[in-house]
Design an enzyme around this catalytic site. Sequence first.
Site, mmCIF file in Angstrom:
data_model
loop_
_atom_site.group_PDB
_atom_site.id
_atom_site.type_symbol
_atom_site.label_atom_id
_atom_site.label_comp_id
_atom_site.label_asym_id
_atom_site.label_seq_id
_atom_site.Cartn_x
_atom_site.Cartn_y
_atom_site.Cartn_z
ATOM 1 N N ALA A 1 0.845 -1.200 0.000
ATOM 2 C CA ALA A 1 0.000 0.000 0.000
ATOM 3 C C ALA A 1 0.880 1.250 0.000
ATOM 4 O O ALA A 1 1.745 1.394 0.857
ATOM 5 C CB ALA A 1 -0.916 0.000 1.222
ATOM 6 N N ASP A 2 0.651 2.142 -0.955
ATOM 7 C CA ASP A 2 1.411 3.390 -0.976
ATOM 8 C C ASP A 2 0.672 4.445 -0.153
ATOM 9 O O ASP A 2 -0.370 4.172 0.460
ATOM 10 C CB ASP A 2 1.664 3.850 -2.415
ATOM 11 C CG ASP A 2 0.367 4.021 -3.196
ATOM 12 O OD1 ASP A 2 -0.700 4.104 -2.562
ATOM 13 O OD2 ASP A 2 0.430 4.058 -4.439
ATOM 14 N N SER A 3 1.225 5.656 -0.123
ATOM 15 C CA SER A 3 0.648 6.694 0.734
ATOM 16 C C SER A 3 -0.776 7.044 0.310
ATOM 17 O O SER A 3 -1.635 7.333 1.146
ATOM 18 C CB SER A 3 1.520 7.949 0.706
ATOM 19 O OG SER A 3 1.654 8.436 -0.615
ATOM 20 N N ALA B 1 -2.945 4.982 -1.057
ATOM 21 C CA ALA B 1 -3.826 3.892 -0.619
ATOM 22 C C ALA B 1 -4.135 4.027 0.871
ATOM 23 O O ALA B 1 -5.260 3.773 1.314
ATOM 24 C CB ALA B 1 -3.177 2.543 -0.915
#
Lengths: 322, 88
Positions: free
Chosen positions: B39-41, B43
């Site tokens: 999960a990126d920022s 997400a």
Amino acid sequence: MLPVAVDAMGGDRAPGEILAGSLQASESGIPVVLVGPEGLDGTGGLPLIPASEVIEMHDDPAKSVRTKRDSTLVRAAEAVRDGKASAMISAGNTGATMASALLRMGRISGVARPAIATPVPVPGGSPTVLLDAGANAEVQAEWLVQFAQMGAVYSSRRFGVSNPRIGLLSIGEEPGKGDTLRKEAWELLSATNGMDFIGNVEGRDLMTGDVDVVVTDGFTGNVVLKTLEGSLKAVVKALFSAFGQPEYSDAANTLMPALLPLYETLDPDTYGGAILLGVDGVCIISHGSSSARAILNGIRCAKEMVETDMVGAIRDAIAGTV
Amino acid sequence: MAADRPAILDIVRRHLAEILEIDAVQISEMQSFRDDLGADSIALIELVDSLEQEFSASLPDFQFDDDDLEGLVTVGDAVDYVVRAHGG
């Protein structure tokens, strides 16, 4: 149609060039609503959705959408979400534009990740669609398949390509070339029905017209895009420098009528910017240094994508495979 | 409202599964958003936004403090945050 919401404060040349492009679009018959601070000068009577904050280029994309809830970007995305605008366009912080669109408009059901699609000019032909041009630094092979599906819809709706040829950007044309991600993606793309996957392509193929949609991760795509931009600028500068020599002035005058249309083809302002594919609305991401002409063309693109129901077509394409 | 930790965990997993387009059964409390789930920022912000909406009925003023977001490393961290907000 509902107006296109324009972030009046986004971009290095905002608000002047943004307002000028918006006014030209309005004069050409495209409804426009600006999003900016109350009392903004130079709106020319265009309607305005008030927003008191601006997300700056250096602001953290994800956090700024939460901390600057009354920003022009967030309000523009909300205008689309709330049915006050048909599309949005911004030349501001790319990451924040993506975050605003994603968080306020939402994702199309089944789309793992939105991607930024950028038209790469092809002299004498339809532009090649490159995606992802920077939304996702790291991707999974399955996402690249969706990028291909979304890019094909965009190529078709925007440039009239009837059966877009899909290429996977790698370091050689043979299937076994590339890292693990490329090899996995090659297998998946080859096994996906309903698309014309032509295999691996290389960076040199982007401007040839031999491929219509090129998929890659956002890190690679952004590097490719910036490299192309820099290279084209260097070539144009070198050409004009050579033609500036007195001994070539006659030849330059003769060639100029042929070169100027070519220059227009290669000029990013001609296409008005990139588009964020996979969100539940039309979101145009213009270059940070966009001129009035770029904004005008970006607004035109937004109108076309709304009228051809590109979002609905992407929804159908994704629904057919998930 | 009393905090029902297992129920809150289920809700967090459901939202996260929707955002990451994965099966909720693949998500466990100990997993890191970034390292384990990819999960990126953006997400993570999607998750926070969706949880705020989910719990707006049971806890009208519930909101993640933006200064606390960096402390949300694992799925369990997010669950703990919601549980604490519910007085748990």
